[in-house]
Every structure is written in C-alpha cells, then in structure tokens.
Design a protein around this motif. Structure first.
Motif, PDB file in Angstrom:
ATOM      1  N   ASP A  40     -39.802  38.688 -44.345  1.00 34.42           N
ATOM      2  CA  ASP A  40     -38.813  38.887 -45.407  1.00 34.42           C
ATOM      3  C   ASP A  40     -39.355  38.579 -46.799  1.00 34.42           C
ATOM      4  N   HIS A  41     -40.318  37.684 -46.858  1.00 34.25           N
ATOM      5  CA  HIS A  41     -40.819  37.276 -48.173  1.00 34.25           C
ATOM      6  C   HIS A  41     -41.974  38.152 -48.636  1.00 34.25           C
ATOM      7  N   LEU A  42     -42.329  39.147 -47.815  1.00 33.21           N
ATOM      8  CA  LEU A  42     -43.438  40.018 -48.180  1.00 33.21           C
ATOM      9  C   LEU A  42     -42.895  41.342 -48.688  1.00 33.21           C
ATOM     10  N   ALA A  43     -43.606  41.892 -49.668  1.00 35.16           N
ATOM     11  CA  ALA A  43     -43.175  43.191 -50.169  1.00 35.16           C
ATOM     12  C   ALA A  43     -43.261  44.214 -49.045  1.00 35.16           C
ATOM     13  N   ALA A  45     -28.243  34.168 -51.963  1.00 34.70           N
ATOM     14  CA  ALA A  45     -29.345  34.250 -52.940  1.00 34.70           C
ATOM     15  C   ALA A  45     -30.250  33.037 -52.835  1.00 34.70           C
ATOM     16  N   THR A  46     -29.712  31.953 -52.317  1.00 34.81           N
ATOM     17  CA  THR A  46     -30.490  30.724 -52.195  1.00 34.81           C
ATOM     18  C   THR A  46     -31.502  30.785 -51.056  1.00 34.81           C
ATOM     19  N   THR A  79     -36.587  31.077 -55.439  1.00 31.35           N
ATOM     20  CA  THR A  79     -35.638  31.866 -54.645  1.00 31.35           C
ATOM     21  C   THR A  79     -34.937  32.803 -55.609  1.00 31.35           C
ATOM     22  N   LEU A  80     -34.214  33.757 -55.072  1.00 28.52           N
ATOM     23  CA  LEU A  80     -33.456  34.644 -55.946  1.00 28.52           C
ATOM     24  C   LEU A  80     -32.500  33.817 -56.799  1.00 28.52           C
ATOM     25  N   ALA A  81     -31.897  32.801 -56.178  1.00 27.43           N
ATOM     26  CA  ALA A  81     -30.926  31.983 -56.913  1.00 27.43           C
ATOM     27  C   ALA A  81     -31.598  31.269 -58.072  1.00 27.43           C
ATOM     28  N   GLU A 111     -37.596  21.154 -58.049  1.00 30.29           N
ATOM     29  CA  GLU A 111     -38.511  22.038 -57.333  1.00 30.29           C
ATOM     30  C   GLU A 111     -38.811  23.321 -58.092  1.00 30.29           C
ATOM     31  N   TYR A 112     -37.800  23.857 -58.781  1.00 29.32           N
ATOM     32  CA  TYR A 112     -37.979  25.170 -59.399  1.00 29.32           C
ATOM     33  C   TYR A 112     -38.144  25.109 -60.914  1.00 29.32           C
TER      34      TYR A 112
END
Lengths: 1002, 419, 92, 196
Positions: A267-270, A85-86, A34-36, A322-323
């Motif tokens: 939203d998650h696609l360019a 951001a999350t 995620t952005l966060a 997870e990240y």
C-alpha cells in the motif's frame, strides 16, 4: 491561523518531497508522513463529512482509531473507500478523494440533515415510514420508496464495480512466541523470548516499531527513546529466530492460539513489484502470545466536540513529535488526566504555542503543574469546555467552572480563542484480541478503563495493554511477558534506565460535560463517525434500550468503521449514569474480529482467483481439441457434446445417441469414483454396505450395487468388480465419490473396526472409456490383444485383462446405455493412448465420441437412475429398485427403511413421461393433472430428466410422480410456468427402450 | 395519533424528545400466568404478541435469560424469503411473507421490510434445472418466482462476474421478488412493544433454571427470579433447545447446535440492490440500509454454543464473495460474528404440542429462523391457544422422524451440519 | 482451531471433517427395533460443555479421531484414534 | 512399453517465470516416478510391512508417524497414516516386487503409479512458497529431511516428502495435478521460479 509544519524535528525525511492530490488539488509532503499529517502540514482541516448529519469533520486522531478523517484512495484503477487518512502512508502519485459529500466537501447538500437534528435522533426510522394502509403505497411500498433516498444518503464511501487487480496472498506461520505490538513492551518481550531461544514473530501495525517511543521525547537507557527503539528493533531483525513484521496488524485471535494478521505489503508503494502481493494474510499458530497492543486515548464528550480542530491530545503530541506538524497556532488542552500535560510539553518543545490547559480536576499533580509552566500556562483547574466556536473549523471555546463531584457547571462562561482543542479523557487499553480470545473484560476503578480478562488461552500481556502506563512499566512488563511466554521466570537483571514519571495518568472519572446544547454550540457527540450524541444515549435509556447491546443497536453507537475505539467507553459511562449504576454493571460489548477492517481480498487470498480447482480426465485435451463443449460435474470437467459446426446442442446429442444405437460410440467415464476394497473381510464388508449380496460374486465378475444411508434413503449406486478373492474395485457415481469413501471409512474405523479391509481411492489411477453399441465388440476385437472378447470369454458383467496398442487394459462388459457395451480401463497415464487406439479401431465402424447429453439420453431411454433421481429423498422402492434389497442379511439402512412414511405407495415415485405435443419437457418442470399456465394446477411431481429420444422419435423424460406405477397410462400435463410451457403428457413405465435388455446381452 | 408516526416524531422533537415511553415495560414477574413463553427472541415475542392479538390471551409472560432479542434475531443476516422446494415449506414460508408485508402496520413499528428480491444464481444446466424445479414448485404453491437470463441478471446486479471465463459462469437465476430484507432488531423490538402494549409481561434477565412439574405435567418454571407457575409453557429458545429440554429431563433430542458466522463490510453507497446467493458455493449477500454489505456462508460444521467462529470458514466465505463480485476484494470486512443454530435432523423446524404435557415446543430453525418469525409466532400461538396445530405447522411434528416423514429440503438426511 | 492428530500432530481445523456425536451405540445390525434405530440415527445429547465427538483427519492421515471438546469454549480436552479408543473400551 | 503421459499439460514448459530478475527462488519439475504404491499394514503388522517394503526398495523405514526414507533417484517411502505408506521408485517393476514382498497377512498394496503425480520444488525460497499453501511447519526441526506429511490445500490432497534441505516432492491426485501446478506457480511468482 492554521496547522503547519515546523522547520525542524520529527522523524520525517525532509529531503524527500512527495506529491499527492486530495480532491484533485495537488499537495506535497515528506517521506514518513501519513496523509493526515501531510494534510495538516498543508493547513487542510476539513477532511470529511459525518455519516448522518454530514457535519464537517477533520483529523481527530493519529492512528487506527480515527473516526472522522475517512477518505477514498484511488489506485490501480479502482476505488478503496473509507480509509482513515491517519493510516495512509504518503507515497508518490497518491490520489485521494473525500467522501459522503455532494457536490463538494466544503459545500455539501447533505448538511441539511443537521436541521432535522432532533427529529433524526436514535430510533427515528423505527417510528415512521410505515406508510398508508390503503392506496398504491400501502404495504411495503412506501417504506421502499423512502428507503431509496435513505440509502443514497447513508453509506460512507462509494465503491465501484471494476475488478480489483491486486494480488493477495496467504501465509501460514508457526512460532513459539507471537508478540502483537512492537512498542517498547513488545520489543522487550520479543527480545527476551528470542534470547531464550524461542522462534519469535513480532507484528507491528505501523511502518516502524517503537510505539510511543517514536514521539514521546523521553529517554531510554540514556538515549532518546526513538533511537533506543530503533536499535532494539535492529537487534531483533538481525536474529535468525525472529521474524519482524511491520505494517502487520494482528486482527483476530481464534481458537487454539491461532491468530490472524494482515501485512500491508504494497500500500505504501507507488507500484508493487511484479508478482508481489498488496496484502498478505498471515495465519499464525503460536505456542504462546504476548499481547502488547497498547492503549488508545478517549475523548471527552461536550457540546461542539466534533468541530475540525478538536483532536485527541495524544494525536496533537504525535503530530508534533513524529511528523513535525503543529495542529494549531493556538492550542488549548482539555483533560481529566496528566497525559495531556506531556502532550503540551512535547508541543511546546516542537515550537507550538499552548494557549491554555483546561482541566476538570480541582487539583493536579505537581509534575503536571510544572509541565504546564514549561508550556507557559497556568492550568485552568476545576473548569470545563462547554462550547466550541467556529464553522468548518474551530475558532474558539467557552469554559465554565466545573464541579468534578457533581458535574455541575457554574459561574461565567469565558471564551478562549484557539484553533486547536486537544482533548484527553483517559486511556483505554486495546483489549480487543484478549476479548476475542474468549473472556470478558474487567473494569479498573483507578484507570477508569477496561483491563484485559484473565487469560483463557496461552497469552500474557505487557505494557499499557495491562494498564502499565509508564515507559518503565512497559520495559519491565514487556520483558517479563517475553520470559513467561518462553516458560521462564521473571528476571531481576537491570532494565534500561528511564526518567522518573510522577505524572498521574489515571483520569478523574469524568466522561461528559453536560452543558445545554444549542444550534450554535453544537451537539455533544459520543460516536463521531455515526453521529451518536449523548442525548441519543439518554433517549435510548428513556425508551428502555438500556442493555449495552440494545444501546449499540438502537443508536448504532460503536458500529462504525472505527468500531467505537474512541466512543464505546464514554457511551457506556453515559448510559451507566442515566441508569444510576456503575460502568461495569452496565457491561461492555464483546469485541469481534477483525480488530480493524481488513480487505476482503486478503482473506480470500489463497485461492488464486480459482475458487475450486479444475479436475481433468486424462483425455481432457483431446475432448477440447475435438470440439467438445465442456461442462462441470462437481470439480470435474466433462464433455457435454462434441459439436459439429452449425449444430445445436440438441442436434449434437441426438446425432451422438443415435450413433450409439446404430453402430458404436465412445464416452469418457474416467470421472466415476473408484475405490480399491482389499482384505480378507472385503466381501463381508461389501455385504454390509450394499443392499444386495457381494460375497457370492465370482472372481472376474462385476455386479450392480445400491447403498442406502442409515436412515433408509438411497445413497449411491454403481458396479463393483471382484478382481480377486480379497480384492474388489468399487465404482461410485462421479458426484458421490468423496462422500462414499468417507461413509465407508467411517464404518470401518468406528462401527466395524474388527473387519480387515483397506480402502484406497483409485479414481485417478484409472482412465475409463465406455465403448457402446452393436459394433462395440468388433471395435475391441480389432484392438485388444492378450484376451478374447467374445461372449464366452467376456459375458455380460464379465471382466478380462489384455492390452491395447501396448498398454495394459482391464475390460468389463457393463452397459449404462442398454447396448452391447464395455468399459475399458487403463492406467490414467495411458488413457489418451488407449482412447486414441479405440478411436482408430472404431473408425471403420463410424465410432462416435459422445458427451453427457447423449449419455443422459441413452440412460433415460433405459430408465436408469442417476443423481437426479437418487436425490437424497428417494427410497429404493420409490425408484423400483426393491429387488435389490436383500432379505437374507442386514445392511446399512435396513433398520429404518421400512418406516411407514417411507413405504407409503403415495410417495412420489419413478415413472416415464412422454410428451404428447411434440415439444420438449424441461428439467425441473412439474406434472399436474389439470390446469393451464394461467390457472396453475396442483403439482403431483416433477420431471428429473428429459431428452429427445432418437430411438423413440419423441420427447421423453423421467419423473417422480405421486403414486408412481399406478399412474402408468394416465394423461397429465407438464407445467413449467417459469419457462411458460404447458402441455399434455402421458405417464408410462420408465423402461422406455428394450425393456427386456436383449441388446446389451446380444 | 398513533404512538409512532411522523407527527408524533415532530411533536416530540419540539419538546426535546422527553416524552417517549419505554418500548416495553420492565415488570417484575407475577407468581402465575396463563402462558409462559421461555425465550425472548423473535419467535417467543411474536408468539406472545399473537397470543394476545389473535387469541385474547394476555396473561402471558415472556422470560428472557439475557437482554431481549439476544439470540439469533439479533445476529442473523436479515433475509426474508419463501423460495423453498417442498410443499410444506412453501406453504409455511409464504404465509410468513404475507405476514411480513403488513407487519410494520400491525405493530406500529417500522421493521423496514424491504421487498428487494432474492436472486439465486445457477452456474450449470443441472443447477438451473434444480432452481427451475423449485421456482415452479413455488408458483404451483401460489407464490412468486421468476427465471432470469444472464442478460437480465447483468442489468439487475452490476458487479457480478458474468464472464464466460468465471470458474462458475452464471447461466441464469431464480428471482423471488417478494423476498427481501428487514431490520432484524426492529422485529424483536416491534413484537416486544406490540406484546407489551397488549398486556404481556416481558421479563428480561430472568433465566429459566428448571421446570415445575406435577407428575409428568409441566406446571411452571423455576427462574433466577423465582418460581413462576403457568397453565401452559411454550419453549422457543432455538440455539439452546437441548439445554432447556435437559432441564425438563429430556436428554436426547433431534437437534444439534452449530455456529454460523455472519459478516458485514464497511458502509458504502448503494452497491447491490437485491439479495444475491451464489450457487458455486454457499454464500449470500445483501446490503443494509446503513450501507454495509451483509454476507454469510456455511456453518463451521461442528457442535458449538460459543457464538464464536473459526478462521477457515471466514476464508471460504471471503473466497466465494470475491469469486462472485471481483471488485469486493478491495473493500473491507468490518465485523464478523457467530450465531448458534438449532440444526434439526432434516433441516425443518419443530412446532408442536409436547413433548411433555403442559409443554409446547418451537425449535429446529437451522438457518431459517428469521424469515419465519411471524409465521412461527402465529402458528405457535395457535397451537398453544387451541391445543392443536395450525394447518401451516401441522407437518412440523417431532414424531416425523420416527414415522419416516422428514421434510428434507436439501436431501442430506440426518446430518445436521449439512442442512 | 488446531487439532492434535495422534498420528500427524497438531494440524489446522481445515484438514478435518466433523463426523458428529460419538456417544450413540448402533443397534445390532439385524435389529428391527425402529425406536432404537431412530434414537441412534436422530437423537443426540447435544451438550453445552464437554462433547464426545468424531472427526476425520480427511486432509491428512484419513483416520477417525475421538475427541472430547468443550462446545462452550472450543477447548479440546483429549484426542485419540477412534479405532484404538473404541477397541480399548475408552468410548464414552 | 507405452510411455506414461504427464497430466501437467502444455503450459508447464521449461523457462523462467515471475519476478526472476534477481534469480529464481525455486525450481519446479516433474520427477520421474515409475512406480507409486500405497502400502497398508493390518494393525499390529506395521513392523512386518516396513520390513517387507525395505526388502522391496532397499530403504530402511522407521516406524514413527511421518517417518520416511529416501534414496536419491532410486526409491522413496514415507508414512502417511496409521500403518500406511506411500512408496515410490524409478523402476516400473517395483510394484510387482512389492506385491510379492507384502503378503496378505501383513497388509495390502495398491498401485497408484498412474493415480498420483509427483511435483518437485527446490530452492532457497521453497519453504516460503509452500507456506502459502499448507498449514505445515516447514522448518527443518519440525519437518526433517526424508520425513513425510499428508496434508491438504483446500480441495487438493497432497502428500509431501522432504528430500533435501530446500527440496520437497509433492504427490497429488493426477486429475488435480494441472490445477495444483497452477497454484504452485502462482505462489512462486514473487520469488521467481524456473520450470525444469
């Protein structure tokens, strides 16, 4: 010292690097971030500024509950503010800005508000800015002056005005079982329902199902939990009777088990593929619902608890698990329950370093102690964090001994160095949907949390939503909920095996560490986004704002974009303590949709940019091709004028209207409402609904009719044609076609069900062209075959059937214009054909198509009323239509039409108005007996319609004026201050032109 | 020093904000009062405040079933305006606006009345005429109204779809400059405090469960906190009027309760300055001081006491806002809620003595109750104190339906859902 | 909200048009009793609880329905075609 | 005979549209319907009406709500309300046949041949596209072949008959037909569509 990425672990795809920018600076992350998580991996801790005090804030959570790390996404040429951001999946080209800061995130002028901290507490605005009682700033001016600055400082992100280019859509879905939440419990429920043969929809708000299993490093069924969840999900996806929706948040629980969900498709696609939606708004009608929406962690309230680096313990765990992101080099955990120890364990396993665990409880479970030992620390029990150190991020904390029973602090304050403080204050089940469904939540003493109420719609719960905080509990309650939703009994079959969990997730009832606040320690925040502090809650209490709703409204607690997901319960606890009552006595706020904010465009989706459909007559294209300027009439589009080059609207309608009086004109009347009224009782029915008689109407004749509402006010008018003994064609005004139909259906279904009458809307079946003017008959003679149209065959109000250029037509001799006129009806599919044939036949007579303006002019000259006069307040008498009120029979409205207020002669009633200064009158202008533009007189009525009358060569109008007829011959003034028009008029009869009607009978 | 002022704020800030008094006391009910007002919403509190301030009647109790201000005063879209068509309405609501203009001072409480203007958009010539008729009526009634051209609107309200290709192109708009918004909760709290400081007892969590009667005459109320007697009982419980009148044995009344939803977006930097209403549907929008876009549309169209709205109306409202402001599609809806409207049969309120001796009634506010709060309280207090209506509420009788003197702004007749 | 139209089955609220209170009795058509007409046209019980009301399935079969619905919870207790309900004397 | 003009306008022309790179999900067309009639029985005469309609069209109609019958390219009928049916046929003379077949004792017949426009949608993605517009359950179990539904999408009143596993005929008011076709086309963008 800063957060960083581990070298391995987590479920991100380390082979795929993704580039993005934050405040113009370029960073990289990985697929699955995620952005966060990506910002943290890059060591970025300062992400935003708080609402009121502009305090520096960082990432606080790892999910939908994020109060602090709000950013603006720049995409598709538009700004999307206030996105946590999350919740932003990293994708190539992602551009993001921080918000609520000026000139920059690191250096923000707004931070000056922190100095006024005590001044700016709850209720501040109510107590000041009233301004002076005299002088230029009196009244509301002073407040409005101040408000300009307050507004600029308030708000979070900035929106722009560029239209949103995205596509949104709505989807309707039906299922037997909807499972909201795709964690372990949700997966189990969905599988159980699917196996029972039910049609299942599983909605999960995150990109992947699995919930806690994705980062918990437990095992389920002997496999790593994440793998188990993945397999379970794949099994479901393969089933025909299951629809698996990820990135889909169920946000609203409406009546009748109708639920609303938002799928974030693009939203998650360019760049989304052509024609595909950004968001899809699902309206799901579910037979039964399984709520498996999980639980959210609560923070603890203590001074300085908002500094970047202070995070939820569960979030620290998720970032690590997870990240593959360590939120600090030295992490201190601070808790009142054992879940923080699981987090510490996960962090350690991921390679992080636990500097200390501070626990408010005097003693802790053996299991927790063991986990702490694994992490290499001895828990500091019976202690609490009383202060945080640092500027734009945390550099250390101070702890003191804490008495959990009294809340008292004692002993030395000991500093501990750290760069991350992971806090856990217990868990609150996500009961929002259950609460929306209707009932009040119930407080659970053990869990120190609100549990869902008893269901009052067809739902059942599962997993931590129910307070089942263990994986074993999630598996079992999930399966049972799925079975119960399928109408089956709980199963005794073996569940996948999990490790025993001896941890104590139920927290100690501690919500706040009451340490004295100071400028260096910082305030103790309850609502991080709205900057509501524990002292604000106590101030609200002191001032009597003690009910939970008053607390919320007075302090704005819980009203930010996160809707208090982390702050509601602590706020309530602090208020309860101040009042000396229990938390459930203090109450809970009712949750309202949406669960989390939803794009407004998504909810509007199904309109496809057209709020209302365009309704077109069969001749529409012809009108447009022939220069018509179209205007709206309800949903219909009708020609206003057919403008010749260089003509004004006024010139055009005068030309058109004059042509009708001089030779012949043609107008499209297809929009009139038309209702087929058929059956043996049709005539009786019409007698009851019209004020005048229809049973006496001869076959092949038409009659003008007036309808009233039950309250005796005029409703609608039109002609009704008797086509056969039991067969009538009713016409209504264009605007009232729908309401009249509904009115008639109501009476037939409910009041007179014994009448044998059928109604069918045939508005669209017929195209209508009115041919009007002295030459009208000649035009018809030229083109109509199969019938004569002479005065004997087709007298006034007569009807004949024939053909025009091969198309069957029905012609009724009716006149709205006051001229010799005919309405030519043909099948709508032949409408254009017949219209063109009439134009051709009329060519030698100079036939002129005319629009609504000319139609209006002709009717004003005749004094015919339309919707401008039948405006829902006027009576038949007001319009001098009393001659239509039959005395021989009752009709709808006859019971109340004679009330004193309705027969008062002094009501505003219909008159004609003539402009005496040669200037236009203006629709909506008023009539006064005296005055001027500078000294407005008393209004005695208003103009409903006006025109330049080519027949009378002056500006005339219709008006509703006090006294009506009694005013004929009186001088008055038209008064139109809005358009700065004032001038003399004469009030006259509304029958301006040919009052005897010689022309139409000619 | 006034109790609330910049100075008192500073003084209290220096002493840790420990000295603030409760905004209103929490007294126990006395056995009897001169006047009881049933309903601790905006109108009831304003009535009590004016009874004390204007008529010297201070032996007054306001009884509220739940928490103070929990009815529509706490759940409206905060718009204040007097842009009406009919003379009765113009007179009443203009009077209200005048009271609003001085309210913060009068109450020593900032109700944040901000005269940002209300703009009604017109989308075709007929609609423009209708608005001009209304604006002219307002001007002839002594109020303010202006007609704005499309160009003037473009300057005033950026972000509106003013293109010719819009489904409902804007042809002009009616602006009332003196109209605006206020902080709704502050109005309730300000009146409560104003009444309290003048001696009125405000009693929360005190549900009226019946009326005490002497023959036909109302002489008090039974409540969840005991019987309370009074010489006069005023009822101002819009949203629950039928329920409360039922307790007095009145089973049929010209009121229906309907739910109206309201919506707020996330907080934003200043986006729209005035209140804008859309003529292509039923929609109005403004921006709160906190930054949220506040908007609402039509009723849900069925009787309800549930304070709970339905999805089709949500979709309709969102469609309209996107048609009006195409950029808003990208912004996010934060919260929706429902209020229960007291829909009368002609859309106008009832403020009257009766319908039983000893009783006074204030109800039927439809959508319009918030803006009416000061004038409603003022004229209701007058009616209670003097046993006759003030000139501004004289037309708002109960008997007007039987007499055929409905005050029907929309012309929809006795179909409450359409008002 | 879903309404189970006796003819069409469960349909979305958006297809229906609310037609109001179903408990009032219309005076005889020729009645000149203004009070009776007033009561019929203007007054309602407006209960908080079960409410007898008419709806039209305007966006479907067009039939009017007699529905008993709770105004506090919106729960629908019964739905019948208004014609048959009125004919069989089931009207409240 | 004068040809009946289509209301769909010049924009509704054959071709492929939307995201059709991988093939079209649905195909739209305007089937030819010579006659469209609304037939309504008096209460208690529903059976007589279906029998009469059967004589006129050769269809065998059941008496259940929403029941319908369909003869490919010949005639179709379905129930749209209590005692009420929409009947369509290729033949323009059908309206007279039905008027003869249905006596006033049984019910009434109203010609809507010009008043309603039929649009056909077919293809694997049909249900997906229609579900965007209508709150109906389009699964085969809930909406079997030949059954009909009267429903609405905002201001559009639409009567729908399923004439195949993935094929539906949509009857709309003629004046709305062009706007409705637009809405349908918009809804079909993401699956790709062809106009036939």
């Amino acid at each position: 010292m800063s957060p960083r990425r581990t070298t391995s672990g987590g479920s991100i795809d380390r082979r795929r690097t993704i580039r993005f920018t934050f405040d113009g600076e370029a960073y990289t992350g990985h697929a699955g971030d995620t952005l966060a998580s990506a910002l943290l991996a890059n060591g970025v801790r300062l992400v935003g500024r708080s609402f009121k005090y502009h305090r520096p804030r960082g990432v606080f959570s790892a999910g939908i509950d994020e109060p602090s790390a709000l950013v603006t996404v720049l995409k598709d040429g538009v700004r999307e503010p206030n996105i946590p951001a999350t919740r932003i999946e990293l994708h190539d080209g992602l551009r993001v800005e921080s918000q609520n800061r000026f000139p920059s995130l690191a250096f923000d002028f707004g931070a000056i508000n922190q100095l006024g901290g005590r001044l700016l507490g709850a209720g501040f605005y109510y107590k000041t800015f009233m301004g002076p009682v005299i002088g230029p700033l009196k009244g509301t001016r002073f407040w409005m002056f101040c408000e300009r600055f307050i507004r600029r400082a308030a708000g979070l992100g900035r929106a722009d005005y560029a239209p949103d280019p995205s596509r949104y859509e709505r989807m309707n879905a039906f299922c037997d079982v909807l499972v909201a939440g795709g964690g372990v419990a949700g997966l189990m429920a969905a599988e159980a329902a699917a196996k029972a043969g039910k049609r299942v929809i599983l909605a999960e708000q995150e990109p992947e199902t699995g919930g806690f299993a994705k980062w918990s490093n437990e095992t389920i069924g002997g496999k790593p939990a994440a793998e188990w969840a993945k397999t379970a999900s794949e099994r479901l996806a393969a089933l025909d009777n299951v629809r698996l929706l990820t990135r889909t948040m169920v946000w609203g629980y409406y009546d009748g088990n109708t639920l609303a969900a938002l799928e974030r498709v693009g939203d998650h696609l360019a760049r989304p593929p052509k024609g595909h939606a950004r968001h899809r708004h699902w309206t799901i009608r579910a037979g039964a619902v399984v709520l498996a929406t999980g639980a959210l962690e609560r923070p603890l309230v203590f001074p300085g608890n908002d500094r970047p680096g202070v995070m939820l313990a569960g979030a620290v765990r998720r970032y690590a698990g997870e990240y593959g992101v360590l939120c600090g080099d030295k992490t201190v955990f601070f808790a009142n329950n054992d879940s923080a120890y699981q987090a510490a364990s996960t962090l350690t396993k991921a390679g992080g370093h636990v500097a200390a665990i501070v626990d408010v409880r005097p003693t802790i479970s053996e299991a927790a102690t063991a986990l702490a030992a694994e992490a290499g620390v001895v828990p500091l029990t019976g202690q609490a964090v009383v202060e945080t150190k640092g500027g734009k991020h945390i550099t250390g904390i101070v702890v003191q001994s804490f008495d959990a029973a009294t809340g008292a602090l004692s002993g030395d304050a000991r500093p501990i160095e750290c760069d991350c403080l992971a806090v856990s204050g217990g868990w609150q089940p996500v009961i929002h949907l259950a609460s929306q469904a209707g009932a009040k939540a119930e407080w659970d003493e053990t869990l120190q949390a609100f549990l869902p109420p008893a269901p009052n719609q067809r739902w059942s719960g599962a997993g931590s939503f129910l307070g089942q905080m263990t994986t074993a509990g999630a598996l079992e309650s999930g399966r049972n909920a799925g079975l119960s939703a399928s109408g089956k009994k709980p199963s005794r079959a073996r569940l996948p095996e999990v490790e025993p969990s001896p941890l104590e997730i139920a927290p100690a009832p501690i919500f706040e560490i009451k340490a004295p606040i100071s400028a260096t320690r910082g305030k103790a925040f309850v609502d991080l986004q709205h900057d509501v502090t524990a002292d604000d809650v106590r101030l609200a209490h002191r001032e009597g704002f003690v009910s939970v709703e008053h607390l919320k409204r007075y302090t704005t607690l819980g009203m930010a974009t996160d809707q208090g997901k982390t702050s509601n319960v602590p706020g309530l606890a602090i208020m309860a303590e101040a009042r000396g009552i229990s938390i459930p006595e203090a109450g809970t706020t009712r949750f309202r949709p949406p669960y989390s904010p939803v794009a407004i465009g998504a909810l509007a989706a199904e309109r496809y940019g057209n709020l209302k459909p365009n309704r077109l007559t069969p001749m529409h294209d012809w009108h447009v091709e022939h220069g018509a300027r179209m205007m709206e009439a309800g949903l219909w589009h009708r020609p206003m004028i057919y403008g010749a080059p260089g003509e004004t609207v006024e010139q055009a309608y005068i030309r058109e209207a004059a042509a009708v009086r001089r030779s012949v004109g043609i107008v499209d009347v297809s929009t009139l409402g038309k209702i087929a009224v058929k059956g043996p009782d049709a005539a009786e029915f019409l007698d009851r609904v019209y004020t005048n008689m229809f049973s006496t109407l001869a076959i092949g004749k038409a009659r003008y009719g007036l309808m009233l509402r039950e309250d005796g006010i005029a409703f609608d008018d039109g002609t009704t044609w008797r086509l056969g003994e039991d067969d009538f064609l009713m016409t209504t005004t264009t605007a009232n076609a729908g309401p009249v139909m509904q009115h008639l259906e109501y009476f037939l279904d409910i009041v007179w069900p014994d009448l044998k009458v059928h109604l069918t809307s045939v508005t669209d079946q017929w195209a209508g062209a009115a041919v009007a003017g002295p030459e009208a008959r000649k035009v018809l003679e030229k083109c109509v075959i199969g019938t004569a149209v002479d005065n004997d065959t087709l007298p006034f109000m007569g009807i004949v059937h024939g053909r025009i250029d091969g198309a069957p037509v029905m012609i009724c001799r009716l006149s709205f214009s006051g001229e010799l006129a005919y309405e030519v009806y043909s099948g709508a599919g032949h409408g254009l054909h017949v219209w063109e044939a009439l134009m051709e036949a009329g060519e030698s007579f100079g036939i002129t198509p005319y629009g609504m303006e000319a139609l209006g002019t002709l009717r004003i000259e005749k004094g015919h009323v339309t919707g401008a006069e039948i405006d829902g307040r006027t009576t038949a008498r007001d319009l001098y239509l009393d001659w239509m009120l039959s005395k021989k029979k009752p009709f709808i409205g006859s019971g109340l039409m004679d009330r004193p207020g309705l027969i008062d002669q002094n009501r505003i009633r219909l008159v004609g108005v003539v402009s005496l200064d040669g200037q236009p009158l203006g629709g909506g202008a008023h009539i006064v007996e005296q005055g001027s533009l500078d000294a407005l007189g008393q209004s005695i009525g208003h103009i409903t319609a006006f025109c330049y009358s080519p027949a009378l060569a002056k500006y005339i109008g219709l008006a509703l004026v006090k006294g009506g007829k009694a005013q004929h011959g009186r001088r008055a003034f038209v008064s139109d201050p809005l358009r700065k028009r004032f001038g003399p008029v004469e009030l006259v009869s509304h029958h301006f032109f040919d009052p005897e009607g010689r022309r139409m009978h000619g | 020093m006034a109790e609330y002022s910049a100075l008192s704020l500073l003084k209290n800030a220096l002493t840790g904000n420990c000295d603030w008094k409760p905004a209103w006391r929490k007294p126990d009910p006395k056995p009897a009062y001169d006047v009881i007002i049933v309903g601790g919403g905006g109108h009831g509190l304003a009535t009590a405040c004016y009874l004390a301030a204007e008529h010297g009647i201070t032996n007054v109790a306001v009884l509220e079933k739940g928490w103070l201000g929990s009815g529509n005063i706490g759940r409206n879209t905060t718009i204040v305006r007097s842009n009406y068509l009919l003379p009765e309405s113009i007179r009443f609501y203009d009077f209200s606006v005048k009271l609003w203009e001085n309210l913060s001072h009068e109450l020593n409480y900032n109700v944040m009345f901000s005269q940002r203007g209300v703009l009604n958009l017109a989308h075709n010539p007929a609609q423009a005429d209708a608005y001009i008729r209304r604006g002219n009526a307002m001007r002839h009634g002594g109020g303010d109204a202006d007609w704005l051209t499309r160009e003037q609107i473009a300057r005033k309200v950026p972000g509106l779809d003013l293109s010719g290709t819009a489904r409902f192109p804007v042809v002009g708009g009616l602006l009332q400059k003196r109209a605006g918004t206020a902080r709704h909760d502050a109005v309730a709290w300000g009146y409560a405090r104003g009444a309290d400081r003048r001696g009125v007892d405000i009693i929360e969590n005190c549900e009226v469960t019946g009326f005490l009667r002497d023959g036909d005459r109302i002489i008090g109320v039974s409540t969840s906190r005991g019987d309370i007697r009074a010489k006069k009982v005023g009822v101002a419980v819009a949203g629950s009027t039928s329920r409360v009148l039922n307790l007095a044995g009145i089973g049929q009344f010209p009121i229906e309760s309907h739910v109206l939803q309201a919506f707020v977006s996330e907080a934003l930097k200043p986006f729209v300055d005035c209140v804008v209403t859309f003529g292509g549907g039923h929609l109005y929008m403004s921006q709160s001081d906190k930054g949220g876009l506040v908007f609402g549309g039509s009723l849900d169209y069925y009787n309800s006491y549930a304070q709970r709205g339905n999805l089709p109306t949500v979709e309709d409202v969102m469609s309209e806002i996107c048609a009006m402001f195409p950029s808003v599609a990208r912004l996010r809806l934060l919260r929706s809620w429902g209020g229960v409207m007291d829909m009368s049969m002609d859309g106008a309120p009832i403020i009257t003595k009766g319908p039983l001796p000893g009783m006074y009634l204030n109800c039927g506010w439809c959508y319009g109750g918030f803006k009416a709060t000061p004038a409603s309280g003022y004229s209701f207090a007058w009616t209670i104190a003097k046993d006759e209506p003030h000139a501004i509420n004289a037309p708002y009788t109960l008997s007007r339906f039987e007499r055929g003197a409905a005050i029907d702004e929309t012309g929809h007749g006795p179909t409450p859902k359409l008002h | 909200m879903l309404i189970s139209c006796p003819h069409c089955g469960p349909r979305d609220l958006a297809e229906f048009s609310y037609q109001g209170d179903a408990t009032r009795t219309r005076p005889e058509p020729a009645s000149t009793d203004t009070k009776a007409w007033h009561d019929y046209v203007y007054t309602r019980p407006n209960p908080a609880g079960p409410h007898h009301e008419y709806w039209q399935h305007a966006g479907g079969c067009r039939a009017h329905l007699l529905i008993v619905r709770d105004t506090l919870s919106h729960e629908i207790h019964s739905v019948a075609l208004a014609r048959s309900a009125n004919a069989s004397g089931a009207r409240a | 005979m004068v040809e009946r003009a289509t209301p769909l306008g010049a924009d509704f022309r054959p071709g492929s549209y939307g995201d059709f790179a991988d093939g079209v999900g649905v195909t739209l067309s305007e089937p030819s319907t010579g006659t469209i009639v609304e037939a309504t029985a008096w209460p208690g005469h529903e059976k007589a009406l279906t029998a009469a309609l059967g004589r006129g069209t050769g269809l065998s109609l059941a008496l259940a709500p929403g029941a319908g019958a369909y003869r490919d390219a010949k005639a179709a009928a379905f129930n749209i309300g209590p005692g009420r049916f929409l009947v369509s046929g290729k033949d323009e003379g059908l309206v007279d046949d039905l008027a003869r077949a249905v006596s006033l004792e049984t019910g009434t017949i109203t010609d809507l041949s010009h008043g309603r426009t039929a649009l056909r949608i077919e293809g694997m993605a049909t249900e997906w596209v229609l579900a965007k517009l209508f709150a109906l359950d389009f699964s085969l179990d809930a909406f079997p072949v030949s059954a009909g539904r009267a429903t609405a999408h905002h201001d559009f009143f639409v009567q729908i008959q399923r004439t195949g596993d993935h094929r539906f005929d949509l009857y709309v008011f003629r004046s709305f037909a062009r706007a409705f076709a637009m809405a349908l086309r918009h809804a079909a963008q993401d699956v790709g569509y062809a106009i036939k």
